[in-house]
Motif scaffolding. Sequence first.
Motif: not given
Ligand code: NAX
Length: 328
Positions: A14-16, A42, A129, A131, A187
Amino acid sequence: TRTPVNVTVTGAAGQIGYALLFRIASGHLLGADVPVRLRLLEIPQAVKAAEGTAMELDDCAFPLLSGIDIFDDATKAFEGTNVALLVGARPRTKGMERGDLLEANGGIFKPQGEAINAGAADDVKVLVVGNPANTNALIAQSHAPDVPAERFTAMTRLDHNRALAQLSKKAGVSVADIRKMTIWGNHSATQYPDVFHAEIGGKNAAETVNDQAWLENDFIPTVAKRGAAIIEARGASSAASAASAAIDHVHTWVNGTADGDWTSMAVVSDGSYGVPEGLISSFPVTTKDGKWEIVQGLEIDDFSRARIDASVNELAEERDAVRKLGLI
Ligand code: NAX
Protein backbone atom coordinates in the motif's frame (compact mmCIF):
# COMPACT_ATOMS: atom_id res chain seq x y z
CA THR A 1 27.43 -8.78 14.75
CA ARG A 2 23.92 -8.35 16.12
CA THR A 3 21.12 -10.76 15.30
CA PRO A 4 18.70 -9.06 12.91
CA VAL A 5 15.39 -7.86 14.36
CA ASN A 6 12.37 -9.34 12.57
CA VAL A 7 9.97 -6.61 11.48
CA THR A 8 6.61 -7.64 10.02
CA VAL A 9 4.73 -5.07 7.94
CA THR A 10 1.17 -5.74 6.80
CA GLY A 11 -0.29 -3.88 3.85
CA ALA A 12 3.26 -3.70 2.54
CA ALA A 13 2.17 -2.94 -1.03
CA GLY A 14 0.00 0.00 0.00
CA GLN A 15 0.97 3.65 -0.08
CA ILE A 16 2.04 3.86 3.57
CA GLY A 17 3.98 0.62 3.11
CA TYR A 18 5.87 2.14 0.20
CA ALA A 19 6.90 5.14 2.30
CA LEU A 20 7.66 3.02 5.37
CA LEU A 21 9.76 0.09 4.20
CA PHE A 22 12.69 2.11 2.92
CA ARG A 23 13.04 3.97 6.20
CA ILE A 24 12.88 0.75 8.21
CA ALA A 25 15.54 -0.80 5.99
CA SER A 26 17.80 2.26 6.25
CA GLY A 27 17.85 2.05 10.04
CA HIS A 28 15.40 4.75 11.11
CA LEU A 29 12.98 2.44 12.92
CA LEU A 30 15.31 0.87 15.45
CA GLY A 31 18.67 2.57 15.09
CA ALA A 32 21.61 2.94 12.76
CA ASP A 33 23.36 -0.11 14.25
CA VAL A 34 20.43 -2.55 14.23
CA PRO A 35 20.11 -4.99 11.29
CA VAL A 36 16.55 -5.84 10.25
CA ARG A 37 14.88 -8.68 8.43
CA LEU A 38 11.62 -7.67 6.78
CA ARG A 39 8.56 -9.93 6.68
CA LEU A 40 5.88 -8.49 4.42
CA LEU A 41 2.24 -9.55 4.59
CA GLU A 42 -0.18 -8.81 1.77
CA ILE A 43 -3.37 -10.21 0.35
CA PRO A 44 -2.74 -12.61 -2.56
CA GLN A 45 -3.70 -10.03 -5.24
CA ALA A 46 -1.06 -7.60 -3.94
CA VAL A 47 1.83 -10.03 -3.46
CA LYS A 48 3.24 -9.22 -6.87
CA ALA A 49 3.32 -5.51 -6.09
CA ALA A 50 5.05 -6.31 -2.77
CA GLU A 51 7.62 -8.30 -4.74
CA GLY A 52 8.26 -5.22 -6.84
CA THR A 53 8.88 -3.15 -3.72
CA ALA A 54 11.21 -5.87 -2.44
CA MET A 55 13.18 -5.63 -5.70
CA GLU A 56 13.59 -1.91 -5.10
CA LEU A 57 14.65 -2.54 -1.51
CA ASP A 58 17.33 -4.89 -2.85
CA ASP A 59 18.42 -2.19 -5.26
CA CYS A 60 19.00 0.26 -2.42
CA ALA A 61 21.76 -2.05 -1.10
CA PHE A 62 20.93 -1.07 2.49
CA PRO A 63 23.73 -2.44 4.68
CA LEU A 64 21.30 -3.05 7.57
CA LEU A 65 18.74 -5.03 5.57
CA SER A 66 19.53 -8.70 6.04
CA GLY A 67 16.58 -10.19 4.12
CA ILE A 68 13.01 -9.84 2.88
CA ASP A 69 10.31 -12.51 2.93
CA ILE A 70 6.84 -12.03 1.48
CA PHE A 71 3.72 -13.85 2.69
CA ASP A 72 0.00 -13.99 2.06
CA ASP A 73 -0.51 -15.99 5.23
CA ALA A 74 -0.59 -14.24 8.61
CA THR A 75 0.59 -17.25 10.61
CA LYS A 76 3.82 -17.36 8.61
CA ALA A 77 4.27 -13.59 8.43
CA PHE A 78 4.31 -13.19 12.24
CA GLU A 79 6.60 -16.14 12.96
CA GLY A 80 9.40 -14.88 15.17
CA THR A 81 8.41 -11.25 14.71
CA ASN A 82 9.85 -8.72 17.15
CA VAL A 83 8.13 -5.63 15.77
CA ALA A 84 4.77 -5.85 13.99
CA LEU A 85 3.43 -2.89 12.05
CA LEU A 86 -0.21 -3.55 11.18
CA VAL A 87 -0.85 -1.12 8.36
CA GLY A 88 -3.16 -3.06 6.03
CA ALA A 89 -6.84 -2.57 6.80
CA ARG A 90 -10.20 -2.40 5.12
CA PRO A 91 -11.00 1.22 4.26
CA ARG A 92 -14.48 2.62 4.61
CA THR A 93 -16.15 2.67 1.21
CA LYS A 94 -19.26 4.53 0.14
CA GLY A 95 -22.42 3.43 1.85
CA MET A 96 -20.55 1.39 4.47
CA GLU A 97 -21.97 1.66 7.99
CA ARG A 98 -19.69 1.68 10.99
CA GLY A 99 -20.80 -1.86 11.86
CA ASP A 100 -19.79 -3.10 8.40
CA LEU A 101 -16.42 -1.38 8.72
CA LEU A 102 -15.75 -2.88 12.15
CA GLU A 103 -16.82 -6.32 10.95
CA ALA A 104 -14.60 -6.19 7.84
CA ASN A 105 -11.63 -5.15 9.98
CA GLY A 106 -12.43 -7.81 12.55
CA GLY A 107 -11.91 -10.29 9.74
CA ILE A 108 -8.36 -8.96 9.38
CA PHE A 109 -7.28 -8.15 12.95
CA LYS A 110 -8.69 -11.24 14.70
CA PRO A 111 -6.60 -13.73 12.68
CA GLN A 112 -3.59 -11.42 12.88
CA GLY A 113 -3.92 -11.29 16.68
CA GLU A 114 -4.13 -15.08 16.75
CA ALA A 115 -1.07 -15.38 14.52
CA ILE A 116 0.91 -13.00 16.76
CA ASN A 117 -0.16 -15.02 19.78
CA ALA A 118 0.92 -18.26 18.13
CA GLY A 119 4.23 -17.34 16.62
CA ALA A 120 5.66 -13.94 17.48
CA ALA A 121 8.85 -13.55 19.52
CA ASP A 122 8.48 -13.14 23.30
CA ASP A 123 9.45 -9.48 23.11
CA VAL A 124 6.97 -8.62 20.31
CA LYS A 125 5.81 -5.00 20.06
CA VAL A 126 2.75 -4.24 17.95
CA LEU A 127 1.75 -0.93 16.37
CA VAL A 128 -1.63 -0.73 14.63
CA VAL A 129 -1.85 1.97 11.96
CA GLY A 130 -4.78 0.63 9.91
CA ASN A 131 -8.07 2.31 10.77
CA PRO A 132 -10.09 2.30 12.95
CA ALA A 133 -6.68 1.91 14.60
CA ASN A 134 -7.58 1.90 18.31
CA THR A 135 -10.36 -0.63 17.92
CA ASN A 136 -8.40 -2.78 15.46
CA ALA A 137 -5.66 -2.91 18.10
CA LEU A 138 -8.23 -3.94 20.70
CA ILE A 139 -9.46 -6.75 18.44
CA ALA A 140 -5.94 -8.06 17.76
CA GLN A 141 -4.98 -7.78 21.44
CA SER A 142 -8.04 -9.67 22.62
CA HIS A 143 -7.04 -12.61 20.39
CA ALA A 144 -3.51 -12.74 21.76
CA PRO A 145 -4.07 -13.79 25.38
CA ASP A 146 -0.48 -14.98 25.84
CA VAL A 147 1.03 -11.63 24.81
CA PRO A 148 1.04 -8.92 27.51
CA ALA A 149 -1.71 -6.41 26.64
CA GLU A 150 0.71 -3.49 26.86
CA ARG A 151 2.50 -4.73 23.74
CA PHE A 152 -0.49 -3.73 21.57
CA THR A 153 -0.55 -0.04 20.71
CA ALA A 154 -2.26 2.14 18.09
CA MET A 155 -0.91 5.18 16.31
CA THR A 156 -1.76 8.74 17.32
CA ARG A 157 1.78 9.97 16.67
CA LEU A 158 0.72 11.48 13.35
CA ASP A 159 -1.89 13.54 15.20
CA HIS A 160 0.78 14.44 17.78
CA ASN A 161 3.18 15.57 15.05
CA ARG A 162 0.42 17.51 13.30
CA ALA A 163 -0.30 19.29 16.60
CA LEU A 164 3.40 20.14 17.01
CA ALA A 165 3.48 21.58 13.49
CA GLN A 166 0.38 23.75 14.02
CA LEU A 167 1.56 25.05 17.38
CA SER A 168 5.05 25.80 16.07
CA LYS A 169 3.54 27.90 13.24
CA LYS A 170 1.25 29.80 15.57
CA ALA A 171 3.99 30.52 18.11
CA GLY A 172 6.69 31.17 15.52
CA VAL A 173 9.03 28.62 17.10
CA SER A 174 10.68 25.44 15.93
CA VAL A 175 8.96 22.13 16.69
CA ALA A 176 12.14 21.28 18.57
CA ASP A 177 11.28 23.99 21.13
CA ILE A 178 7.97 22.31 22.01
CA ARG A 179 7.66 19.63 24.70
CA LYS A 180 4.85 17.65 26.29
CA MET A 181 2.24 17.74 23.54
CA THR A 182 -0.62 15.31 24.17
CA ILE A 183 -3.23 13.64 22.01
CA TRP A 184 -6.03 12.06 24.08
CA GLY A 185 -8.57 9.46 23.02
CA ASN A 186 -9.36 8.00 19.64
CA HIS A 187 -7.48 8.43 16.34
CA SER A 188 -10.57 10.00 14.78
CA ALA A 189 -12.17 13.41 14.47
CA THR A 190 -13.05 13.29 18.20
CA GLN A 191 -9.39 13.17 19.29
CA TYR A 192 -8.30 15.89 21.67
CA PRO A 193 -4.97 17.63 21.06
CA ASP A 194 -4.08 19.21 24.41
CA VAL A 195 -1.71 22.17 24.70
CA PHE A 196 -2.51 22.97 28.34
CA HIS A 197 0.39 20.82 29.52
CA ALA A 198 2.63 21.51 26.55
CA GLU A 199 5.65 23.77 26.90
CA ILE A 200 7.34 26.17 24.51
CA GLY A 201 10.92 26.83 25.52
CA GLY A 202 10.04 25.62 29.02
CA LYS A 203 6.98 27.89 29.45
CA ASN A 204 3.35 26.79 29.39
CA ALA A 205 2.22 26.70 25.74
CA ALA A 206 -1.43 27.68 26.28
CA GLU A 207 -0.38 30.73 28.34
CA THR A 208 2.31 31.65 25.84
CA VAL A 209 -0.10 31.57 22.91
CA ASN A 210 -2.90 33.04 25.04
CA ASP A 211 -5.58 32.74 22.35
CA GLN A 212 -8.51 30.56 23.40
CA ALA A 213 -10.45 31.34 20.20
CA TRP A 214 -7.54 30.05 18.09
CA LEU A 215 -7.33 26.97 20.27
CA GLU A 216 -11.02 26.11 19.97
CA ASN A 217 -11.82 27.25 16.46
CA ASP A 218 -8.56 26.69 14.65
CA PHE A 219 -5.99 24.46 16.36
CA ILE A 220 -8.21 21.62 17.56
CA PRO A 221 -10.31 21.25 14.38
CA THR A 222 -7.27 21.71 12.10
CA VAL A 223 -5.40 18.87 13.82
CA ALA A 224 -8.47 16.64 14.03
CA LYS A 225 -9.45 17.17 10.39
CA ARG A 226 -5.96 17.28 8.90
CA GLY A 227 -6.37 13.85 7.30
CA ALA A 228 -9.39 15.07 5.32
CA ALA A 229 -7.53 18.26 4.31
CA ILE A 230 -4.63 16.18 2.96
CA ILE A 231 -7.03 14.03 0.91
CA GLU A 232 -8.66 17.18 -0.44
CA ALA A 233 -5.29 18.69 -1.45
CA ARG A 234 -3.35 15.63 -2.55
CA GLY A 235 -6.13 13.49 -3.93
CA ALA A 236 -4.87 10.66 -1.74
CA SER A 237 -4.63 10.10 2.00
CA SER A 238 -1.57 10.89 4.13
CA ALA A 239 1.13 8.36 3.38
CA ALA A 240 4.68 9.66 3.92
CA SER A 241 3.67 11.55 7.06
CA ALA A 242 1.85 8.48 8.38
CA ALA A 243 4.89 6.31 7.67
CA SER A 244 7.14 8.87 9.37
CA ALA A 245 4.90 8.87 12.44
CA ALA A 246 4.98 5.06 12.58
CA ILE A 247 8.78 5.21 12.51
CA ASP A 248 8.70 7.81 15.33
CA HIS A 249 6.26 5.73 17.41
CA VAL A 250 8.37 2.57 17.37
CA HIS A 251 11.68 4.43 17.63
CA THR A 252 10.47 6.27 20.74
CA TRP A 253 8.99 3.08 22.25
CA VAL A 254 12.26 1.19 21.80
CA ASN A 255 14.75 3.98 22.45
CA GLY A 256 12.93 6.09 25.07
CA THR A 257 11.52 9.59 25.45
CA ALA A 258 13.87 12.46 26.28
CA ASP A 259 14.06 13.71 29.87
CA GLY A 260 11.44 16.39 30.41
CA ASP A 261 9.34 15.31 27.46
CA TRP A 262 6.70 12.73 26.59
CA THR A 263 4.89 11.46 23.52
CA SER A 264 1.39 10.31 22.56
CA MET A 265 0.55 6.65 22.06
CA ALA A 266 -2.75 4.80 22.13
CA VAL A 267 -2.22 2.16 24.81
CA VAL A 268 -4.38 -0.07 26.95
CA SER A 269 -5.92 1.96 29.76
CA ASP A 270 -5.37 1.07 33.41
CA GLY A 271 -8.17 3.46 34.35
CA SER A 272 -5.93 6.55 34.41
CA TYR A 273 -7.72 9.88 33.88
CA GLY A 274 -11.10 8.14 34.06
CA VAL A 275 -10.55 6.21 30.82
CA PRO A 276 -12.23 2.81 31.30
CA GLU A 277 -9.76 0.01 31.90
CA GLY A 278 -9.02 -2.05 28.80
CA LEU A 279 -9.83 0.59 26.17
CA ILE A 280 -6.93 1.38 23.83
CA SER A 281 -6.87 5.15 24.11
CA SER A 282 -4.25 7.81 23.45
CA PHE A 283 -2.42 9.17 26.49
CA PRO A 284 0.70 11.15 27.28
CA VAL A 285 3.34 8.46 27.82
CA THR A 286 6.99 8.25 28.66
CA THR A 287 9.06 5.32 27.44
CA LYS A 288 12.21 3.71 28.77
CA ASP A 289 13.94 0.39 28.11
CA GLY A 290 11.23 -0.66 25.65
CA LYS A 291 8.37 -0.03 28.09
CA TRP A 292 5.81 2.77 28.21
CA GLU A 293 4.15 4.42 31.18
CA ILE A 294 1.18 6.78 31.25
CA VAL A 295 2.19 10.18 32.63
CA GLN A 296 0.37 10.58 35.94
CA GLY A 297 -0.91 13.51 37.95
CA LEU A 298 -1.82 16.00 35.22
CA GLU A 299 -4.58 18.39 36.13
CA ILE A 300 -7.50 18.19 33.72
CA ASP A 301 -9.77 21.24 33.63
CA ASP A 302 -13.42 21.20 32.53
CA PHE A 303 -12.58 22.20 28.95
CA SER A 304 -10.20 19.28 28.54
CA ARG A 305 -12.38 16.87 30.55
CA ALA A 306 -15.35 17.31 28.20
CA ARG A 307 -13.21 16.67 25.12
CA ILE A 308 -11.41 13.66 26.55
CA ASP A 309 -14.75 12.19 27.64
CA ALA A 310 -16.28 12.67 24.18
CA SER A 311 -13.45 10.81 22.46
CA VAL A 312 -13.30 8.07 25.09
CA ASN A 313 -17.07 7.60 24.82
CA GLU A 314 -16.62 7.01 21.11
CA LEU A 315 -14.00 4.36 21.88
CA ALA A 316 -16.36 2.69 24.36
CA GLU A 317 -19.07 2.63 21.68
CA GLU A 318 -16.68 1.04 19.19
CA ARG A 319 -15.70 -1.54 21.81
CA ASP A 320 -19.38 -2.31 22.52
CA ALA A 321 -20.06 -2.66 18.79
CA VAL A 322 -17.21 -5.14 18.21
CA ARG A 323 -18.22 -7.03 21.34
CA LYS A 324 -21.76 -7.33 19.95
CA LEU A 325 -20.29 -8.63 16.68
CA GLY A 326 -18.38 -11.28 18.64
CA LEU A 327 -15.03 -9.83 17.55
CA ILE A 328 -13.61 -9.45 21.07
P1 NAX B 1 -3.59 1.44 0.94
O1 NAX B 1 -4.97 1.06 0.54
O2 NAX B 1 -2.69 2.16 -0.01
O3 NAX B 1 -2.81 0.11 1.38
C1 NAX B 1 -3.37 -0.85 2.22
C2 NAX B 1 -2.74 -2.18 1.85
O4 NAX B 1 -3.19 -3.15 2.80
C3 NAX B 1 -3.14 -2.69 0.47
O5 NAX B 1 -1.96 -2.98 -0.28
C4 NAX B 1 -3.95 -3.93 0.77
O6 NAX B 1 -3.77 -4.95 -0.20
C5 NAX B 1 -3.36 -4.36 2.11
N1 NAX B 1 -4.22 -5.24 2.89
C6 NAX B 1 -5.57 -5.26 2.98
N2 NAX B 1 -5.97 -6.27 3.76
C7 NAX B 1 -4.87 -6.90 4.19
C8 NAX B 1 -4.64 -8.03 5.02
N3 NAX B 1 -5.65 -8.71 5.54
N4 NAX B 1 -3.37 -8.41 5.24
C9 NAX B 1 -2.34 -7.73 4.69
N5 NAX B 1 -2.50 -6.67 3.89
C10 NAX B 1 -3.74 -6.25 3.65
O7 NAX B 1 -3.76 2.23 2.31
P2 NAX B 1 -2.70 3.18 3.04
O8 NAX B 1 -2.85 4.56 2.54
O9 NAX B 1 -1.37 2.53 2.99
O10 NAX B 1 -3.29 3.19 4.53
C11 NAX B 1 -3.29 2.03 5.32
C12 NAX B 1 -4.13 2.23 6.57
O11 NAX B 1 -3.60 3.26 7.38
C13 NAX B 1 -5.57 2.64 6.28
O12 NAX B 1 -6.43 1.86 7.13
C14 NAX B 1 -5.62 4.09 6.71
O13 NAX B 1 -6.91 4.49 7.10
C15 NAX B 1 -4.66 4.06 7.88
N6 NAX B 1 -4.13 5.35 8.31
C16 NAX B 1 -3.92 5.53 9.64
C17 NAX B 1 -3.38 6.68 10.17
C18 NAX B 1 -3.14 6.83 11.64
O14 NAX B 1 -2.72 7.92 12.02
N7 NAX B 1 -3.39 5.84 12.52
C19 NAX B 1 -3.02 7.81 9.28
C20 NAX B 1 -2.82 7.42 7.86
C21 NAX B 1 -3.78 6.39 7.34
O15 NAX B 1 -4.97 7.03 6.97
